[in-house]
Design a protein around this motif. Structure first.
Motif, PDB file in Angstrom:
ATOM      1  N   GLY A  35      12.425  12.336  10.612  1.00  0.00           N
ATOM      2  CA  GLY A  35      11.161  12.546  11.295  1.00  0.00           C
ATOM      3  C   GLY A  35      10.299  13.609  10.650  1.00  0.00           C
ATOM      4  N   LYS A  36      10.658  14.042   9.434  1.00  0.00           N
ATOM      5  CA  LYS A  36       9.866  15.033   8.711  1.00  0.00           C
ATOM      6  C   LYS A  36       8.782  14.327   7.898  1.00  0.00           C
ATOM      7  CE  LYS A  36      13.550  18.459   7.963  1.00  0.00           C
ATOM      8  NZ  LYS A  36      14.280  19.228   6.917  1.00  0.00           N
ATOM      9  N   LEU A  37       7.610  14.935   7.868  1.00  0.00           N
ATOM     10  CA  LEU A  37       6.542  14.421   7.019  1.00  0.00           C
ATOM     11  C   LEU A  37       6.771  14.919   5.602  1.00  0.00           C
ATOM     12  CD1 LEU A  37       3.402  14.797   9.300  1.00  0.00           C
ATOM     13  CD2 LEU A  37       4.829  12.793   8.882  1.00  0.00           C
ATOM     14  N   GLN A  38       6.730  13.984   4.653  1.00  0.00           N
ATOM     15  CA  GLN A  38       6.974  14.298   3.255  1.00  0.00           C
ATOM     16  C   GLN A  38       5.771  13.861   2.410  1.00  0.00           C
ATOM     17  OE1 GLN A  38       9.435  16.006   2.272  1.00  0.00           O
ATOM     18  NE2 GLN A  38      11.123  15.711   3.700  1.00  0.00           N
ATOM     19  N   PRO A  39       5.583  14.468   1.250  1.00  0.00           N
ATOM     20  CA  PRO A  39       4.521  14.034   0.356  1.00  0.00           C
ATOM     21  C   PRO A  39       4.695  12.585  -0.074  1.00  0.00           C
ATOM     22  CG  PRO A  39       5.382  16.168  -0.317  1.00  0.00           C
ATOM     23  CD  PRO A  39       6.312  15.636   0.725  1.00  0.00           C
ATOM     24  N   SER A  40       3.601  11.910  -0.271  1.00  0.00           N
ATOM     25  CA  SER A  40       3.613  10.548  -0.802  1.00  0.00           C
ATOM     26  C   SER A  40       2.452  10.446  -1.782  1.00  0.00           C
ATOM     27  CB  SER A  40       3.522   9.522   0.329  1.00  0.00           C
ATOM     28  OG  SER A  40       3.627   8.205  -0.176  1.00  0.00           O
ATOM     29  N   ALA A  41       1.409   9.696  -1.455  1.00  0.00           N
ATOM     30  CA  ALA A  41       0.244   9.676  -2.343  1.00  0.00           C
ATOM     31  C   ALA A  41      -0.394  11.059  -2.409  1.00  0.00           C
ATOM     32  CB  ALA A  41      -0.768   8.640  -1.859  1.00  0.00           C
ATOM     33  N   ALA A  42      -0.368  11.766  -1.299  1.00  0.00           N
ATOM     34  CA  ALA A  42      -0.794  13.168  -1.293  1.00  0.00           C
ATOM     35  C   ALA A  42       0.434  14.024  -1.578  1.00  0.00           C
ATOM     36  CB  ALA A  42      -1.397  13.536   0.050  1.00  0.00           C
ATOM     37  N   GLU A  43       0.418  14.749  -2.690  1.00  0.00           N
ATOM     38  CA  GLU A  43       1.585  15.558  -3.049  1.00  0.00           C
ATOM     39  C   GLU A  43       1.611  16.884  -2.304  1.00  0.00           C
ATOM     40  OE1 GLU A  43       1.585  16.127  -7.207  1.00  0.00           O
ATOM     41  OE2 GLU A  43      -0.175  17.421  -7.262  1.00  0.00           O
ATOM     42  N   SER A  44       0.494  17.252  -1.680  1.00  0.00           N
ATOM     43  CA  SER A  44       0.472  18.442  -0.827  1.00  0.00           C
ATOM     44  C   SER A  44      -0.745  18.349   0.092  1.00  0.00           C
ATOM     45  CB  SER A  44       0.412  19.735  -1.651  1.00  0.00           C
ATOM     46  OG  SER A  44      -0.818  19.840  -2.347  1.00  0.00           O
ATOM     47  N   TRP A  45      -0.739  19.176   1.160  1.00  0.00           N
ATOM     48  CA  TRP A  45      -1.884  19.226   2.057  1.00  0.00           C
ATOM     49  C   TRP A  45      -2.022  20.632   2.610  1.00  0.00           C
ATOM     50  CZ3 TRP A  45       2.358  16.021   2.859  1.00  0.00           C
ATOM     51  CH2 TRP A  45       3.275  16.432   3.825  1.00  0.00           C
ATOM     52  N   TYR A  92       0.838  -1.208   0.000  1.00  0.00           N
ATOM     53  CA  TYR A  92       0.000   0.000   0.000  1.00  0.00           C
ATOM     54  C   TYR A  92       0.870   1.254   0.000  1.00  0.00           C
ATOM     55  CZ  TYR A  92      -3.964  -2.911   1.605  1.00  0.00           C
ATOM     56  OH  TYR A  92      -4.957  -3.845   1.726  1.00  0.00           O
ATOM     57  N   ASP A  93       0.408   2.303  -0.674  1.00  0.00           N
ATOM     58  CA  ASP A  93       0.929   3.653  -0.468  1.00  0.00           C
ATOM     59  C   ASP A  93       0.234   4.243   0.750  1.00  0.00           C
ATOM     60  OD1 ASP A  93       2.790   4.255  -2.578  1.00  0.00           O
ATOM     61  OD2 ASP A  93       1.111   4.328  -3.986  1.00  0.00           O
ATOM     62  N   THR A  94       0.921   5.086   1.495  1.00  0.00           N
ATOM     63  CA  THR A  94       0.270   5.914   2.507  1.00  0.00           C
ATOM     64  C   THR A  94       0.169   7.332   1.958  1.00  0.00           C
ATOM     65  OG1 THR A  94       2.408   6.309   3.576  1.00  0.00           O
ATOM     66  CG2 THR A  94       1.013   4.565   4.502  1.00  0.00           C
ATOM     67  N   LEU A  95      -0.754   8.086   2.493  1.00  0.00           N
ATOM     68  CA  LEU A  95      -0.981   9.433   1.979  1.00  0.00           C
ATOM     69  C   LEU A  95       0.239  10.323   2.215  1.00  0.00           C
ATOM     70  CD1 LEU A  95      -4.658   9.747   3.135  1.00  0.00           C
ATOM     71  CD2 LEU A  95      -3.879  10.051   0.770  1.00  0.00           C
ATOM     72  N   ILE A  96       0.929  10.104   3.344  1.00  0.00           N
ATOM     73  CA  ILE A  96       2.075  10.923   3.715  1.00  0.00           C
ATOM     74  C   ILE A  96       3.196   9.979   4.121  1.00  0.00           C
ATOM     75  CG2 ILE A  96       2.884  12.722   5.323  1.00  0.00           C
ATOM     76  CD1 ILE A  96      -0.019  13.669   5.522  1.00  0.00           C
ATOM     77  N   TYR A  97       4.425  10.449   4.070  1.00  0.00           N
ATOM     78  CA  TYR A  97       5.602   9.622   4.347  1.00  0.00           C
ATOM     79  C   TYR A  97       6.455  10.285   5.420  1.00  0.00           C
ATOM     80  CZ  TYR A  97      10.413   7.981   3.415  1.00  0.00           C
ATOM     81  OH  TYR A  97      11.699   7.505   3.528  1.00  0.00           O
ATOM     82  N   ASN A  98       6.902   9.492   6.398  1.00  0.00           N
ATOM     83  CA  ASN A  98       7.754   9.985   7.481  1.00  0.00           C
ATOM     84  C   ASN A  98       9.206   9.638   7.163  1.00  0.00           C
ATOM     85  OD1 ASN A  98       7.834  11.306  10.016  1.00  0.00           O
ATOM     86  ND2 ASN A  98       8.170   9.374  11.036  1.00  0.00           N
ATOM     87  N   ASP A  99      10.050  10.630   6.931  1.00  0.00           N
ATOM     88  CA  ASP A  99      11.398  10.347   6.444  1.00  0.00           C
ATOM     89  C   ASP A  99      12.384  10.094   7.585  1.00  0.00           C
ATOM     90  OD1 ASP A  99      12.285  12.789   7.460  1.00  0.00           O
ATOM     91  OD2 ASP A  99      12.455  13.773   5.513  1.00  0.00           O
ATOM     92  N   ASN A 100      13.662   9.947   7.236  1.00  0.00           N
ATOM     93  CA  ASN A 100      14.705   9.577   8.190  1.00  0.00           C
ATOM     94  C   ASN A 100      14.910  10.598   9.299  1.00  0.00           C
ATOM     95  OD1 ASN A 100      15.664   7.053   7.754  1.00  0.00           O
ATOM     96  ND2 ASN A 100      17.572   7.658   6.776  1.00  0.00           N
TER      97      ASN A 100
END
Length: 514
Positions: A85-95, A75-83
């Motif tokens: 601890g920052k939230l990055q775009p994933s399936a949602a490219e912006s919010w 599955y894709d998640t809407l948002i991605y937590n990077d190395n």
């Protein structure tokens, strides 16, 4: 729906709402990030071991943790937590949040497809999230603030909230944020053979449920370049010695090892990488109203339990020094953490006995705890430590994957991965949090949680998190023991590049030199 005009939150306001040190929100170009800088898709394969298999692939039933290695690849998640601890775009490219933080607008990528070829649209987001919200399961409480979801077009999902939720964006980067195929999500077979939009598909022929999961990369995935391994095999090996032996014989390319095992690998075909402070080991003193374990209703009893532990001795004896003592459920990297609070419960058997006597238990008492997989290594130590202050623990055998997070037991041992402070707060302090099975409330805590929900200043929000942390320590809601350092052993050809902020994602593995 809120009549406020949606706007992009400023950096500071987004930080406050999330309760994180950092956050991210941006365009599609950012979604190509990967833990291994400059990683490229290759024909390499990877086989690694974990101790627990996925319980399900049903989005409403999935658990975060090691199980995510598998479902997070499907599955894709809407948002991605990077190395970091920052939230990055994933399936949602912006919010975007509205001014009052009661409307969250997600803009989806327009180049996503499910593994069956159907496009991913806002309808899929709406169906998946609403189903998770309305289905009893481990993810349900994370979407409790979502009142309704609008889909003004195929690539926009608008989440209307009944209250501001500091944890929502973080939740959407975990299991609560997966996107499933709306046409098959309710099929029984989807629990074992899901249709997702993630970078891998489950190889049904080679997969053995509960034992081995074979994942084949989708080269048509929008972010395929971030996943260097063409095929990934995840093996569930509950016994740590068996997992270690599989590493030594070359059956596995990667797996976690304890400190003694790591020493045995020195100079061989495997290399090791430490991840500091990624796991909190603690007893959750859950029955604070004394429903099944009456003594735990007295704060002095809970404080006595905290004084019982020689934390450094436990770390040295059981984990060969791989960790640090703590009385806090928050990670030292988080603003909620306060080093001074670690002095609150120093090892003191006499003080523990004094508190028990003062509470009316001069001869101690007995209670039952669940004997699950998580507690195996430390179980004898817990038994002896608590017996030393007069508490006799009777261990009830339970299935290996049983968490203990029920009203059957007054307290249970938990070894959980460090989470962002907003998520930790939800899991442990909300009335419906998974680590608050007795739904305990407290007026002081309620006041802090209400302030946190509406606070927009980042420094003020972080102070509230520190106050929540202090409340938990003063009232002894938990008995934290250690922050553990984990060690990954990998073949020379494989790098482990994860941190405590980004565990349980296959992107934490990279082809060495790629």
């Amino acid at each position: 729906m809120s009549n406020k005009t949606p706007r992009r939150l400023t950096y500071g306001a987004a930080v406050a709402i999330l309760g994180l040190a950092l956050t991210g929100c941006g365009g599609a170009s950012e979604t190509k990030t990967n833990n291994a800088e400059g990683a490229k898709a290759t024909d390499a394969t990877l086989t690694f071991g974990v101790q627990a298999p996925p319980n399900s692939f049903d989005p409403a039933q999935i658990h975060d943790g090691t199980q995510r290695y598998v479902w997070g690849s499907i599955y894709d998640t809407l948002i991605y937590n990077d190395n970091e601890g920052k939230l990055q775009p994933s399936a949602a490219e912006s919010w975007e949040y509205s001014d009052d933080a009661r409307t969250l607008t997600l803009k989806l990528r327009d180049d996503m497809k499910f593994s069956d070829g159907d496009p991913v649209t806002s309808k899929a987001v709406k169906v998946t999230l609403e189903r998770t919200k309305n289905t009893a399961g481990p993810q349900q409480s994370n979407l409790g603030a979502v009142e309704s979801i609008d889909t003004p077009d195929d690539h926009t999902a608008v989440l209307n909230l009944n209250r501001p939720d500091p944890n929502l964006l973080v939740a959407l980067s975990f299991g609560s944020g997966v996107i499933a195929d709306p046409d098959t999500i309710n099929d029984e077979k989807s629990a074992l053979d899901p249709v997702g939009s993630g970078p891998y598909v489950l190889n049904k022929t080679q997969t053995v449920n509960g034992n081995k999961y074979v994942l084949d990369r989708r080269d048509d995935h929008w972010n395929a370049e971030a996943y260097p391994f063409k095929t990934i095999t995840v093996r569930a090996i509950q016994d740590r010695t068996a997992l270690f032996n599989a590493l030594k014989t070359g059956e596995l390319d990667a797996g976690t090892v304890d400190a003694n095992q790591a020493k045995q690998l020195g100079g061989g075909a495997l290399k090791t990488t430490e991840v500091k402070g990624n796991t909190v080991g603690q007893i959750v003193l859950a029955d604070r109203n004394g429903e099944v374990a009456p003594p735990l209703a007295d704060v002095r009893v809970r404080q006595a339990i905290n004084h019982a532990f020689d934390r450094q001795k436990i770390i040295d004896a059981l984990y060969q020094g791989q960790g640090s003592p703590t009385t806090q459920i928050f990670n030292p990297m988080q603003p909620a953490y306060d080093e001074e609070l670690n002095k609150k419960y120093e090892f003191n058997v006499q003080e523990a006995k004094r508190l028990l006597k003062e509470a009316g238990y001069p001869d101690g008492f007995s209670l039952t705890m669940p004997a699950n997989l998580a507690v195996q290594q430390i179980q004898p130590t817990l038994t002896q430590t608590l017996a030393d202050i007069g508490i006799k623990v009777e261990w009830e055998p339970v299935p290996a994957q049983s968490s203990g997070q029920t009203t059957r037991w007054g307290m249970y041992f938990n070894q959980g991965a460090v989470a962002p402070q907003s998520r930790t707060t939800v899991l442990y302090f909300r009335e419906n949090g998974s680590h608050n099975p007795f739904k305990v409330k407290d007026p002081e805590l309620d006041s802090l949680m209400e302030k946190l929900a509406t606070e927009t200043d980042p420094e003020a929000a972080n102070k509230i998190y520190r106050d929540i942390n202090k409340f938990a320590i003063d009232k002894a809601w938990f008995a934290p023991i250690y922050l553990q350092t984990s060690v990954w052993a990998t073949k020379k050809e494989v790098d482990f590049v994860g941190t405590a902020s980004s565990l349980f994602d296959v992107r934490t593995f990279a082809v060495s030199g790629n």
